[in-house]
Design a protein around this motif. Sequence first.
Motif, mmCIF file in Angstrom:
data_model
loop_
_atom_site.group_PDB
_atom_site.id
_atom_site.type_symbol
_atom_site.label_atom_id
_atom_site.label_comp_id
_atom_site.label_asym_id
_atom_site.label_seq_id
_atom_site.Cartn_x
_atom_site.Cartn_y
_atom_site.Cartn_z
ATOM 1 N N HIS A 66 0.829 -1.208 0.000
ATOM 2 C CA HIS A 66 0.000 0.000 0.000
ATOM 3 C C HIS A 66 0.862 1.258 0.000
ATOM 4 N N HIS A 67 1.890 1.279 0.851
ATOM 5 C CA HIS A 67 2.732 2.475 0.915
ATOM 6 C C HIS A 67 3.590 2.620 -0.341
ATOM 7 N N GLY A 68 4.011 1.523 -0.928
ATOM 8 C CA GLY A 68 4.745 1.588 -2.193
ATOM 9 C C GLY A 68 3.899 2.195 -3.298
ATOM 10 N N LYS A 69 2.661 1.740 -3.407
ATOM 11 C CA LYS A 69 1.750 2.321 -4.399
ATOM 12 C C LYS A 69 1.426 3.763 -4.033
ATOM 13 N N GLY A 70 1.330 4.035 -2.730
ATOM 14 C CA GLY A 70 1.089 5.412 -2.287
ATOM 15 C C GLY A 70 2.217 6.340 -2.711
ATOM 16 N N LEU A 71 3.450 5.832 -2.743
ATOM 17 C CA LEU A 71 4.569 6.653 -3.202
ATOM 18 C C LEU A 71 4.476 6.957 -4.694
ATOM 19 N N VAL A 72 3.942 6.022 -5.474
ATOM 20 C CA VAL A 72 3.713 6.299 -6.899
ATOM 21 C C VAL A 72 2.687 7.423 -7.037
ATOM 22 N N VAL A 73 1.631 7.346 -6.236
ATOM 23 C CA VAL A 73 0.611 8.399 -6.244
ATOM 24 C C VAL A 73 1.227 9.720 -5.797
ATOM 25 N N PHE A 74 2.116 9.662 -4.796
ATOM 26 C CA PHE A 74 2.837 10.854 -4.346
ATOM 27 C C PHE A 74 3.615 11.489 -5.505
ATOM 28 N N LEU A 75 4.278 10.666 -6.314
ATOM 29 C CA LEU A 75 5.068 11.197 -7.432
ATOM 30 C C LEU A 75 4.193 11.947 -8.434
ATOM 31 N N ILE A 76 2.976 11.486 -8.621
ATOM 32 C CA ILE A 76 2.047 12.189 -9.508
ATOM 33 C C ILE A 76 1.705 13.558 -8.905
ATOM 34 N N GLY A 77 1.413 13.570 -7.605
ATOM 35 C CA GLY A 77 1.142 14.839 -6.923
ATOM 36 C C GLY A 77 2.343 15.759 -6.945
ATOM 37 N N LEU A 78 3.541 15.181 -6.785
ATOM 38 C CA LEU A 78 4.758 15.989 -6.830
ATOM 39 C C LEU A 78 4.945 16.600 -8.215
ATOM 40 N N ALA A 79 4.666 15.823 -9.250
ATOM 41 C CA ALA A 79 4.773 16.362 -10.614
ATOM 42 C C ALA A 79 3.808 17.529 -10.816
ATOM 43 N N LEU A 80 2.591 17.395 -10.300
ATOM 44 C CA LEU A 80 1.603 18.477 -10.433
ATOM 45 C C LEU A 80 2.022 19.730 -9.670
ATOM 46 N N THR A 81 2.420 19.550 -8.410
ATOM 47 C CA THR A 81 2.751 20.721 -7.597
ATOM 48 C C THR A 81 4.069 21.355 -8.042
ATOM 49 N N SER A 82 5.077 20.534 -8.303
ATOM 50 C CA SER A 82 6.372 21.077 -8.752
ATOM 51 C C SER A 82 6.248 21.721 -10.119
ATOM 52 N N GLY A 83 5.493 21.077 -11.002
ATOM 53 C CA GLY A 83 5.273 21.660 -12.327
ATOM 54 C C GLY A 83 4.551 22.985 -12.251
ATOM 55 N N SER A 84 3.575 23.068 -11.354
ATOM 56 C CA SER A 84 2.838 24.328 -11.173
ATOM 57 C C SER A 84 3.745 25.435 -10.650
ATOM 58 N N LEU A 85 4.584 25.098 -9.668
ATOM 59 C CA LEU A 85 5.531 26.100 -9.154
ATOM 60 C C LEU A 85 6.522 26.525 -10.232
ATOM 61 N N ALA A 86 7.031 25.559 -10.992
ATOM 62 C CA ALA A 86 7.989 25.885 -12.052
ATOM 63 C C ALA A 86 7.342 26.787 -13.102
ATOM 64 N N ALA A 87 6.115 26.471 -13.481
ATOM 65 C CA ALA A 87 5.409 27.302 -14.466
ATOM 66 C C ALA A 87 5.188 28.713 -13.923
ATOM 67 N N LEU A 88 4.792 28.807 -12.652
ATOM 68 C CA LEU A 88 4.597 30.119 -12.036
ATOM 69 C C LEU A 88 5.901 30.912 -12.051
ATOM 70 N N HIS A 89 6.989 30.295 -11.598
ATOM 71 C CA HIS A 89 8.258 31.015 -11.492
ATOM 72 C C HIS A 89 8.843 31.352 -12.862
ATOM 73 N N HIS A 90 8.484 30.587 -13.881
ATOM 74 C CA HIS A 90 8.902 30.924 -15.244
ATOM 75 C C HIS A 90 8.094 32.118 -15.772
ATOM 76 N N ALA A 91 6.779 32.084 -15.528
ATOM 77 C CA ALA A 91 5.899 33.146 -16.035
ATOM 78 C C ALA A 91 6.009 34.427 -15.220
ATOM 79 N N ALA A 92 6.233 34.284 -13.909
ATOM 80 C CA ALA A 92 6.302 35.448 -13.016
ATOM 81 C C ALA A 92 7.451 35.243 -12.030
ATOM 82 N N PRO A 93 8.678 35.506 -12.472
ATOM 83 C CA PRO A 93 9.843 35.239 -11.614
ATOM 84 C C PRO A 93 9.811 35.951 -10.262
ATOM 85 N N SER A 94 9.099 37.040 -10.164
ATOM 86 C CA SER A 94 9.052 37.767 -8.893
ATOM 87 C C SER A 94 7.749 37.505 -8.137
#
Length: 126
Positions: A66-94
Amino acid sequence: AAQLARFAAIGAMSTVGHLLLYAALSPALGAQAANALALLLCALANTAANRRLTFGHRGRGSALRHHGKGLVVFLIGLALTSGSLAALHHAAPSATHATDLAVLLAANLTATVLRFLLLRAWVFRA
């Protein structure tokens, strides 16, 4: 309905925990590292709480799977949140810290919906 209510309560606590940890860690670690660490800590607690309270799994049986599969789900969430932050900081560096938190909140809400669907259909499938 009760299952969804328990999941929503755990998800809300995890989201608040993630945002608070991010706010505390980001000055020292930077946005991406703070997001990853905060999300990982909350994902571990979220999976454990959902395993027991939402999906009724107790004891050690299947816990590692269960926790192993939960970590896969975590990676999907990490991709969403990290990607969102990266897009924000690219579009609005300040962008302000408050804007970071708003973007993380929106990304986390999307990740929470995906998390519920994946936990129910794949991680804790009967």
